[in-house]
Design a protein around this motif. Sequence first.
Motif, mmCIF file in Angstrom:
data_model
loop_
_atom_site.group_PDB
_atom_site.id
_atom_site.type_symbol
_atom_site.label_atom_id
_atom_site.label_comp_id
_atom_site.label_asym_id
_atom_site.label_seq_id
_atom_site.Cartn_x
_atom_site.Cartn_y
_atom_site.Cartn_z
ATOM 1 N N UNK A 211 37.337 -50.007 10.478
ATOM 2 C CA UNK A 211 36.426 -51.095 10.810
ATOM 3 C C UNK A 211 34.985 -50.670 10.531
ATOM 4 N N UNK A 212 34.205 -51.509 9.853
ATOM 5 C CA UNK A 212 32.796 -51.167 9.607
ATOM 6 C C UNK A 212 31.987 -51.142 10.898
ATOM 7 N N UNK A 242 28.572 -41.094 10.887
ATOM 8 C CA UNK A 242 28.791 -41.966 12.046
ATOM 9 C C UNK A 242 30.062 -42.781 11.869
ATOM 10 N N UNK A 243 30.331 -43.229 10.650
ATOM 11 C CA UNK A 243 31.506 -44.076 10.411
ATOM 12 C C UNK A 243 32.798 -43.359 10.758
ATOM 13 N N UNK A 244 32.904 -42.079 10.462
ATOM 14 C CA UNK A 244 34.140 -41.359 10.734
ATOM 15 C C UNK A 244 34.227 -40.869 12.174
ATOM 16 N N UNK A 245 33.095 -40.476 12.758
ATOM 17 C CA UNK A 245 33.126 -39.915 14.112
ATOM 18 C C UNK A 245 33.096 -40.985 15.198
ATOM 19 N N UNK A 249 35.216 -46.399 18.311
ATOM 20 C CA UNK A 249 34.367 -47.149 19.241
ATOM 21 C C UNK A 249 34.409 -48.627 18.860
ATOM 22 N N UNK A 250 34.748 -49.469 19.803
ATOM 23 C CA UNK A 250 34.933 -50.888 19.537
ATOM 24 C C UNK A 250 33.699 -51.725 19.830
ATOM 25 N N UNK A 251 32.607 -51.078 20.116
ATOM 26 C CA UNK A 251 31.369 -51.805 20.399
ATOM 27 C C UNK A 251 30.273 -51.325 19.452
ATOM 28 N N UNK A 252 29.227 -52.129 19.290
ATOM 29 C CA UNK A 252 28.142 -51.722 18.379
ATOM 30 C C UNK A 252 27.502 -50.398 18.807
ATOM 31 N N UNK A 253 26.990 -49.691 17.835
ATOM 32 C CA UNK A 253 26.343 -48.398 18.092
ATOM 33 C C UNK A 253 24.988 -48.653 18.753
ATOM 34 N N UNK A 254 24.751 -47.991 19.903
ATOM 35 C CA UNK A 254 23.481 -48.155 20.616
ATOM 36 C C UNK A 254 22.507 -47.064 20.194
ATOM 37 N N UNK A 255 21.227 -47.182 20.606
ATOM 38 C CA UNK A 255 20.226 -46.174 20.187
ATOM 39 C C UNK A 255 20.566 -44.758 20.627
#
Length: 463
Positions: A211-212, A242-245, A249-255
Amino acid sequence: MNQQEIQSVKQRFGIIGNAPGLNYAINVAMQVASTDLTVLITGESGSGKESFSKIIHSLSARKHGQFIAINCGAIPEGTIDSELFGHEKGAFTGAVDSRKGYFETTNGGTIFLDEIGEMPLGTQARLLRVLENGEFIRVGSSKTQKTDVRVVAATNVNLMEAVEKGKFREDLYYRLNTVPIFVPPLRERGIDIELLFRKFTTDFAERYRINPLQLTDGAKQLLVRYPFPGNIRQLKNIAEQISILESEQNKPIDPETLAKYLPQQQQSSRTLALFPQANGNAGTDSFSERDLLYKVLFDMRRDVNDLKKLVRDVLAGDGQDSGHILHTHKDLFDSIAPDGDTRPLTDSSLTRLLPAVNGNLRPEPPRDRTGGPPAPPSETYGNHPPVQLFDDVNGDINDVTEVEDVTHETEDDDSLSLERQEKEMILKALRRNNNKRKYAAQALGISERTLYRKIKQYEIDEE
């Protein structure tokens, strides 16, 4: 060129972004492509300079010819002449057969010389002849050959600085820089950073069927503000990391999550220096009048502070009279800086340390130890008599050591004159730059006009 044509070129060569600097660079590349003019592409490492060389070749009349990209920094100095211009059999050890060079095999096409600033001086002279006459000679041969090659060069260093240091030929620089193209660094492209990040994460997700990633608004702002010293190359590495690690995670990446993957920028040692160089490009031999003055005053402040400590310690153990002096001049001794204090000089500090306006450095008459009016000067005052310092901090006035007073020099002593030091520095800068005022002024950190006035003031002969 209109925006539609620029967008068409972007789609053709996979260029993403709408920054004004990027669009202008593409526009220049499209306009110069139809000519045979030499192009010099400048920009930081990883900013995508090679893409512009491909644009120029593909839109030119040489598009059906061969295109070769060469990294000049990756070829050893001993073999680069052979790689570019070819060699004859037996020209050197290991040359068991003759070989064509890139300029010979690319005849009628385009050759892209990346990292041109790393090219040896001897090879630069050969390249200059190719650019001017279209002629070259193989290594080990005496026969001149012709070639019709368009040269597109790129560099991530300041070639003018390399010219001043003698590492790059000035005539070759002006021959290469017929049409300059500057590729802006990623940090100056604003929202393009977010677009590129989305492109890299989407491509990575399609390739590995995951998933992107998505970013929150705060994470997008953090991403855009990051300087990216490695430019597009660094952004792509971070996006893939970040994409592989964070794929589970099913939620958007936070700061907070994004910050873990952004390397902390270490402050350059140059910015931590007490006296930074002008423009940050001067090196150890560069200086300015203000830097010199600040250094002298800072050293003087430290010496005065140490002298105050010495006098205070001596007076503290010298009985009741000394205690009266300490109490009377309390403000003087309260200003002693603690050990290890390296704070920059303030305006008030400069005022205390600067000499009188008229430049007279004669010391004040000595004061009476009881705090009375100044004692009359002695007959030998102008000849600097020996100064008596207590050997014993307890104040034994019988044990004294005579030390020559060297703290009060007359204005005739040119060795301590700031004007003399300034003149010597100007002479030194002129000698190092072959009496060229422009480069000498840059080395001194002053304008060329100021340098001219100083030369006239000190009656310096430039010949």
